[in-house]
Design an enzyme around this catalytic site. Sequence first.
Site, short mmCIF file in Angstrom:
data_model
loop_
_atom_site.label_atom_id
_atom_site.label_comp_id
_atom_site.label_asym_id
_atom_site.label_seq_id
_atom_site.Cartn_x
_atom_site.Cartn_y
_atom_site.Cartn_z
CG HIS A 121 -1.96 1.14 1.48
ND1 HIS A 121 -2.39 2.32 2.66
CD2 HIS A 121 -2.95 1.48 1.37
CE1 HIS A 121 -2.58 2.66 2.43
NE2 HIS A 121 -3.69 2.62 1.51
CB SER A 145 -7.38 0.18 -3.32
OG SER A 145 -8.16 -0.25 -2.24
P1 NAI Z 1 -11.53 14.16 -0.25
O1 NAI Z 1 -12.57 13.23 -0.54
O2 NAI Z 1 -11.47 14.54 1.30
O3 NAI Z 1 -11.32 15.31 -1.13
C1 NAI Z 1 -11.33 14.70 -2.72
C2 NAI Z 1 -10.29 15.89 -3.36
O4 NAI Z 1 -11.78 16.97 -3.56
C3 NAI Z 1 -9.68 16.48 -2.94
O5 NAI Z 1 -8.47 16.50 -3.92
C4 NAI Z 1 -9.78 18.06 -2.29
O6 NAI Z 1 -9.17 18.69 -2.08
C5 NAI Z 1 -11.33 18.20 -3.00
N1 NAI Z 1 -11.54 18.67 -2.28
C6 NAI Z 1 -12.79 18.80 -1.27
N2 NAI Z 1 -13.24 19.74 -0.88
C7 NAI Z 1 -13.63 20.64 -1.64
C8 NAI Z 1 -13.86 21.95 -1.61
N3 NAI Z 1 -14.79 22.63 -1.09
N4 NAI Z 1 -13.31 22.38 -2.39
C9 NAI Z 1 -12.36 21.92 -3.70
N5 NAI Z 1 -12.18 20.80 -3.45
C10 NAI Z 1 -12.42 20.23 -2.42
O7 NAI Z 1 -10.80 12.38 -0.75
P2 NAI Z 1 -10.89 10.90 -0.47
O8 NAI Z 1 -11.40 10.35 -1.34
O9 NAI Z 1 -11.52 10.69 0.83
O10 NAI Z 1 -8.99 10.31 -0.05
C11 NAI Z 1 -8.65 10.46 0.77
C12 NAI Z 1 -7.00 9.81 0.39
O11 NAI Z 1 -7.19 8.39 0.24
C13 NAI Z 1 -6.05 10.60 -0.82
O12 NAI Z 1 -5.09 10.72 -0.72
C14 NAI Z 1 -6.01 9.38 -2.01
O13 NAI Z 1 -5.01 9.01 -2.38
C15 NAI Z 1 -6.13 8.74 -0.24
N6 NAI Z 1 -6.57 7.20 -0.82
C16 NAI Z 1 -5.99 6.03 -1.21
C17 NAI Z 1 -5.89 4.50 -1.59
C18 NAI Z 1 -4.59 3.56 -1.80
O14 NAI Z 1 -5.12 2.46 -1.66
N7 NAI Z 1 -3.35 3.94 -1.51
C19 NAI Z 1 -6.84 3.61 -1.97
C20 NAI Z 1 -8.08 5.27 -1.44
C21 NAI Z 1 -6.94 6.60 -1.07
#
Ligand code: NAI
Length: 338
Positions: A121, A145
């Site tokens: 991961h 994932s």
């Molecule tokens: P999130 O839903 O918190 O945000 C998604 C995107 O929307 C971000 O770029 C954020 O800046 C943007 N955003 C949120 N609110 C905003 C607003 N009011 N105005 C403008 N833009 C806005 O993110 P999520 O989907 O919960 O993901 C969290 C993390 O989980 C990420 O860093 C992702 O890479 C990571 N992840 C990693 C996995 C892995 O297997 N390595 C699997 C799934 C997620």
Amino acid sequence: MAEELVYVPREALRQLFFTQLVNSGLPEKFSEKTADLMIFADERGIHSHGAVRAEYYSNRIKAKGYNLQPTLHFEQTGPCSGIYHGDNAIGHYVAYKAMEEAIAMAKHKGIAVVGVKEMGHSGAIGYYARQAALEGMVALTVCQSDPMVVPFGGAKPYFGTNPIAFATPKREGKPILFDMATTVQAWGKILDARSKGKMIPDTWAVDDQGEPTTNPHAVAALLPAAGPKGYGLMMMIDILAGSLLGLPFGQHVTSMYKDLSEYRRLGQLHIVINPAFFGDADRFLAQISQMVDELHAIPPSKGFDQVYYPGEIQEMMIEKYRESGIPVAKEIYDYLTQ
Ligand code: NAI
């Protein structure tokens, strides 16, 4: 009842991550990068990928679920393509090294497509896209994932939360970073809610009967973001980061939590574009900055204070936490300091 929080200064928390990883048996260079990724997430308020994962990483290291003595190498497969062989090392370090290769290639060739093959991961993947943006590149990264999401219209999980991150520099200030799980929420947000004793909205996940639930402890599978759109996106990501590289796909991807001693064999794909090969790079950067200014000037709708660019709120969290410290569930803090 909501769990007690401890507010920890950034450097102190990063050091706790590093120490915990090293004490679990992870070599220092891998521990450094993993701690960097964890603090990158927590200091931006992406609590799904910081402290909440500490015990999991530690247990997987102790179970030898990562190759602790890997042979890492980069194989150039074409003028603008390559594969970084991760040998099932911890993903944070592998994905970072692969992005270094992709950046170097794109600087000279204009574009680079680098597959990352067989790793653990890799955390909040926006880190890698931002790594390229800090070097003046535009970047996209996607990764696999483990299967924990019901496909649109289905009652059993098939794909992972397969995230996508896109970053671009702008003329001044921080890069723009769009980084999302293709589910309504990342699995780590369920973990975060569990650790902080919070309920979740009924739109995030389903229980083992396939019914929506607000209890994070009852979650059996997540829901794709925006129904068929998130589902389509997670399938295409699985194809790019998995099938393209000859790796296990969909429900065949190894589980994160079931057998901690089993290598994950995950895939990721970095695409890096050098704007200088597609026109005037300065004009490109100026246009991005103009776009941001114009978005900021749009009047907010009811209930909003302003329009933000992707990643902007997370950058603001860094400032906020610099003053307050980063909130960590006391249970996790106690684990890290025991
Ligand atoms: P999130 O839903 O918190 O945000 C998604 C995107 O929307 C971000 O770029 C954020 O800046 C943007 N955003 C949120 N609110 C905003 C607003 N009011 N105005 C403008 N833009 C806005 O993110 P999520 O989907 O919960 O993901 C969290 C993390 O989980 C990420 O860093 C992702 O890479 C990571 N992840 C990693 C996995 C892995 O297997 N390595 C699997 C799934 C997620």
